[in-house]
Design an enzyme around this catalytic site. Structure first.
Site, PDB file in Angstrom:
ATOM      1  N   SER A  26      -9.619   1.784   2.995  1.00  0.00           N
ATOM      2  CA  SER A  26      -8.782   2.559   2.111  1.00  0.00           C
ATOM      3  C   SER A  26      -7.736   1.723   1.359  1.00  0.00           C
ATOM      4  O   SER A  26      -7.126   2.228   0.422  1.00  0.00           O
ATOM      5  CB  SER A  26      -8.045   3.640   2.914  1.00  0.00           C
ATOM      6  OG  SER A  26      -7.212   3.056   3.878  1.00  0.00           O
ATOM      7  N   SER A  49      -9.670  -0.584   7.227  1.00  0.00           N
ATOM      8  CA  SER A  49      -9.154  -0.494   5.856  1.00  0.00           C
ATOM      9  C   SER A  49      -8.434  -1.711   5.301  1.00  0.00           C
ATOM     10  O   SER A  49      -8.094  -1.717   4.113  1.00  0.00           O
ATOM     11  CB  SER A  49      -8.219   0.706   5.744  1.00  0.00           C
ATOM     12  OG  SER A  49      -8.980   1.871   5.617  1.00  0.00           O
ATOM     13  N   LYS A  84       0.858  -1.192   0.000  1.00  0.00           N
ATOM     14  CA  LYS A  84       0.000   0.000   0.000  1.00  0.00           C
ATOM     15  C   LYS A  84       0.894   1.243   0.000  1.00  0.00           C
ATOM     16  O   LYS A  84       1.909   1.274   0.715  1.00  0.00           O
ATOM     17  CB  LYS A  84      -0.896  -0.043   1.245  1.00  0.00           C
ATOM     18  CG  LYS A  84      -1.924   1.065   1.327  1.00  0.00           C
ATOM     19  CD  LYS A  84      -2.812   0.878   2.554  1.00  0.00           C
ATOM     20  CE  LYS A  84      -3.870   1.940   2.690  1.00  0.00           C
ATOM     21  NZ  LYS A  84      -4.746   1.736   3.856  1.00  0.00           N
TER      22      LYS A  84
HETATM   23  N1  GLN Z   1     -12.953   4.107   6.521  1.00  0.00           N
HETATM   24  C1  GLN Z   1     -12.280   4.547   7.701  1.00  0.00           C
HETATM   25  C2  GLN Z   1     -11.890   5.989   7.583  1.00  0.00           C
HETATM   26  O1  GLN Z   1     -12.157   6.562   6.569  1.00  0.00           O
HETATM   27  C3  GLN Z   1     -11.115   3.657   8.000  1.00  0.00           C
HETATM   28  C4  GLN Z   1      -9.906   4.029   7.235  1.00  0.00           C
HETATM   29  C5  GLN Z   1      -8.716   3.176   7.599  1.00  0.00           C
HETATM   30  O2  GLN Z   1      -8.837   2.179   8.280  1.00  0.00           O
HETATM   31  N2  GLN Z   1      -7.571   3.628   7.178  1.00  0.00           N
HETATM   32  O3  GLN Z   1     -11.317   6.550   8.475  1.00  0.00           O
END
Ligand code: GLN
Length: 498
Positions: free
Chosen positions: A154, A178, A79
Site C-alpha cells: 500500500s 506494504s 506516507k
Molecule cells: N497487501 C496487504 C493488505 O492489503 C498488506 C498491506 C500492508 O502491509 N499495509 O493487507
C-alpha cells in the site's frame, strides 16, 4: 548529475560541505516535482513553504557552524497514514479527508529532530489496505518504470516518489508487505523492521499486531540511516522494545565470515514468474562467489500465511476502524438522520471505500460469536506454527533469501475486480509479517520489459544489522539500484481512425 538524482547520504554530504545549500536542494526538487508529479500522481499533499523554511534553518545552522542532525537537509516524503502535526493526514480515505493531526508521530518527530525536511505526504491504498495503491480514494499512482502499471501497495506513493527522484527517501508502513512489495515493484530498497523496533505512535492503526513503519530508499546505506533515526524505545507505544539500538550505519561495513543463507523451498514453487526466479538464482550465485553457504530450508506452514494474515488483519482492522464514528474523527454525513445509529452508518457508508468495507465485514464475521473459534482463534494458532517454522529454520541459517513478490508490477486495473487475486500477491511477504521478523527488499534485476525485480532478505528478530549487511554485500557487487526510469511523457498511442 542533477541534485535530486543523488542518494540521501550523498546530498547530505554535499549540504554539509556547503557545496549546495539545503534551500537550493529544495527549490530544485520542487521544480522537478512540478514537472513529473502530473505523470506519477504520488503526492496527496506538498508543503513547499514549510520545506523552504526548514531548509533555511538548516543552512543557517551550517553557516553558524552549529551541529546538525543525522538527516541534515534531506527532503523526506511521508506516507499519508503517519500523523504530521498541522499537515493533513488522510489515509487516502474520504473519512479523514480533512483530518489535521494535532501532533507528530514518533517517527516524524525523530526525523524532524535530525534535521530532515518533510516535503509532503504520499498516496496509499485507503488505510493501507491493498497491494496496488488503487484503493486510494483520491488518485491512482503510476509506476515510474511504466505508467500503465501500478507502483505496488500500500505504500505505492512513497515508493514511486523515491524512484522518480521526487524525494530522497520516504517512510512507508508494512502490515503484510506494504513497504517491501512497492519497493520491489519500483526498484527501491524497502525495509520492514522487527515488530517492536520502531514506535507506531502516530501511525493510523490498521492491524495492530502486524503494523510496522519502515524506510523506502534509493540504496541500502540510506535505509540504514533512516532506520537508525526512527528506531528506539517510546513510552507512547507499549509494544515498542526497550532494547538498545545498534549502530546500523557502522554495522553495515563489517564483513560476515561463513555466512549461511537459507533458501526456503516454499518460496520458489508454482506461480513464481520465471524471470524473477532466474534473477534470484543469479543473485544467489553472487553470494556464493562471496563465500556464503547456501542451505535448503523449509517453512512448511507458509502456504497458510495469506489465509491466516487476511483473517487476523481484517479482524484487527474491524476493531481499529470502529473509531471512525463521525463524532471523534473526520467526516460526518450531511444526511445524518435523526438518530445516532443512522449518523454512524451513513457516515461510514459514505466515508469508506469498498475494500475497507469488505475488510470490516470480513473481520467482524471472523470475530463474531460462533465463528471466533473457527476463524480468529484458529488463525492465531496457525500464526504460531508459522513463527515456529522461522525459529527452527534460523537455528541453521543466519538469514534467508527469497523473492519479494511472485510477479513484477502488474497493470492498472488488472486485479481490481478479483480481491482474491490481489490478496495472493502477498504470498511471500505475509509469512515474515506474521512472524514479526525483519525483512528487506532490494533490487536484484529487471525483466525483459524493464520492470524492476525485488529480492527479499529475512532475518532473525532484531537482527536488522545482518540483513542490511547481506543486502549491502549484494549491492556492492551490482548496479541495479543505480538504474533510473525514463520519465518521459509517453507518446500518445497511435490508433486507427474509424
Ligand atoms: N497487501 C496487504 C493488505 O492489503 C498488506 C498491506 C500492508 O502491509 N499495509 O493487507
Amino acid at each position: 548529475m542533477l541534485s535530486h538524482e543523488l542518494s540521501a547520504n550523498k546530498i547530505k554530504e554535499k549540504i554539509i560541505k556547503r557545496e549546495i545549500t539545503a534551500q537550493e536542494v529544495v527549490e530544485e526538487l520542487f521544480d522537478w516535482i512540478n514537472l513529473k508529479e502530473p505523470l506519477i500522481k504520488a503526492y496527496l499533499c506538498l508543503d513547499k513553504e514549510g520545506a523552504l523554511l526548514k531548509a533555511k534553518e538548516i543552512d543557517k545552522k551550517l553557516s553558524n557552524g552549529d551541529k546538525v542532525g543525522l538527516l541534515a537537509g534531506i527532503p523526506v516524503a511521508i506516507k499519508d497514514n503517519i500523523c504530521t502535526k498541522g499537515m493533513r493526514t488522510t489515509c487516502a480515505s474520504k473519512i479523514l479527508e480533512n483530518f489535521i493531526p494535532p501532533y507528530d508521530a514518533f517517527v516524524v518527530k525523530r526525523i524532524k529532530e535530525e534535521d530532515a525536511i518533510i516535503i509532503g505526504k504520499t498516496n496509499l491504498d485507503e488505510f493501507a489496505m491493498g497491494s496496488s495503491t488503487e484503493n486510494s480514494a483520491f488518485d491512482i499512482t503510476q509506476n515510474p518504470w511504466d505508467t500503465d502499471r501500478i507502483p505496488g501497495g500500500s505504500s505505492g506513493g512513497s515508493a514511486a516518489v523515491v524512484t522518480a527522484d521526487m524525494a530522497f527517501m520516504a517512510l512507508g508502513s508494512d502490515t503484510g508487505g506494504s513497504v517491501r512489495q512497492p519497493a520491489s515493484f519500483c526498484g527501491n530498497v524497502g525495509l520492514r523492521p522487527t515488530y517492536g523496533r520502531v514506535s507506531r505512535y502516530g501511525l493510523v492503526a490498521f492491524a495492530s499486531s502486524l503494523d510496522q513503519i519502515g524506510p523506502i530508499t534509493k540504496d541500502v546505506l540510506d535505509a540504514a540511516l533512516l532506520l537508525q533515526v526512527i528506531s528506539g524505545h517510546d513510552n507512547y507505544d507499549s509494544t515498542c522494545a526497550t532494547l538498545n539500538v545498534p549502530d546500523f550505519i557502522t554495522g553495515i561495513k563489517h564483513l560476515d565470515d561463513g555466512l549461511k543463507i537459507g533458501i526456503p523451498k516454499e518460496f520458489f514453487g508454482e506461480g513464481l514468474n520465471i524471470e524473477i526466479r532466474n534473477a534470484i538464482m543469479d543473485a544467489l550465485k553472487i553470494y556464493e562467489g562471496k563465500g556464503a553457504k547456501l542451505v535448503d530450508i523449509s517453512l512448511p506452514h507458509s502456504e497458510y500465511a495469506v489465509a491466516t494474515y487476511y483473517i487476523i488483519a481484517t479482524a484487527e482492522a474491524s476493531s481499529n476502524l470502529a473509531r471512525y464514528d463521525s463524532v471523534r474523527y473526520g467526516l460526518r454525513s450531511q444526511l445524518s438522520g435523526d438518530n445516532i445509529i443512522d449518523m454512524y452508518s451513513r457516515t461510514r457508508a459514505e466515508g469508506f471505500g469498498s475494500e475497507v468495507k469488505r475488510r470490516i465485514l470480513l473481520g467482524n464475521y471472523a470475530l463474531s460469536t460462533g465463528y471466533y473459534e473457527a476463524y480468529y482463534l484458529k488463525a492465531s494458532k496457525v500464526r504460531n506454527l508459522i513463527r515456529k517454522d522461522f525459529e527452527d529454520a534460523f537455528e541453521k541459517v543466519d538469514c534467508m533469501v527469497c523473492p519479494t513478490s511472485p510477479t513484477p508490477a502488474f497493470n492498472i486495473g488488472e486485479k481490481t475486480t478479483d480481491p482474491l487475486q490481489m490478496y495472493l500477491t502477498d504470498i511471500y511477504t505475509t509469512p515474515s509479517s506474521l512472524a514479526g521478523i525483519p525483512g528487506i527488499s532490494i533490487p536484484c534485476g529487471f525483466t525483459s520489459t524493464d520492470l524492476p525485480i525485488g529480492m527479499q532478505i529475512l532475518g532473525k528478530h532484531f537482527d536488522e544489522e545482518k540483513i542490511l549487511r547481506v543486502a549491502k554485500l549484494f549491492e556492492n557487487e551490482t548496479d541495479f539500484h543505480l538504474k533510473k526510469p525514463n520519465l518521459i511523457e509517453p507518446e500518445p498511442k497511435k490508433g486507427i481512425d474509424i
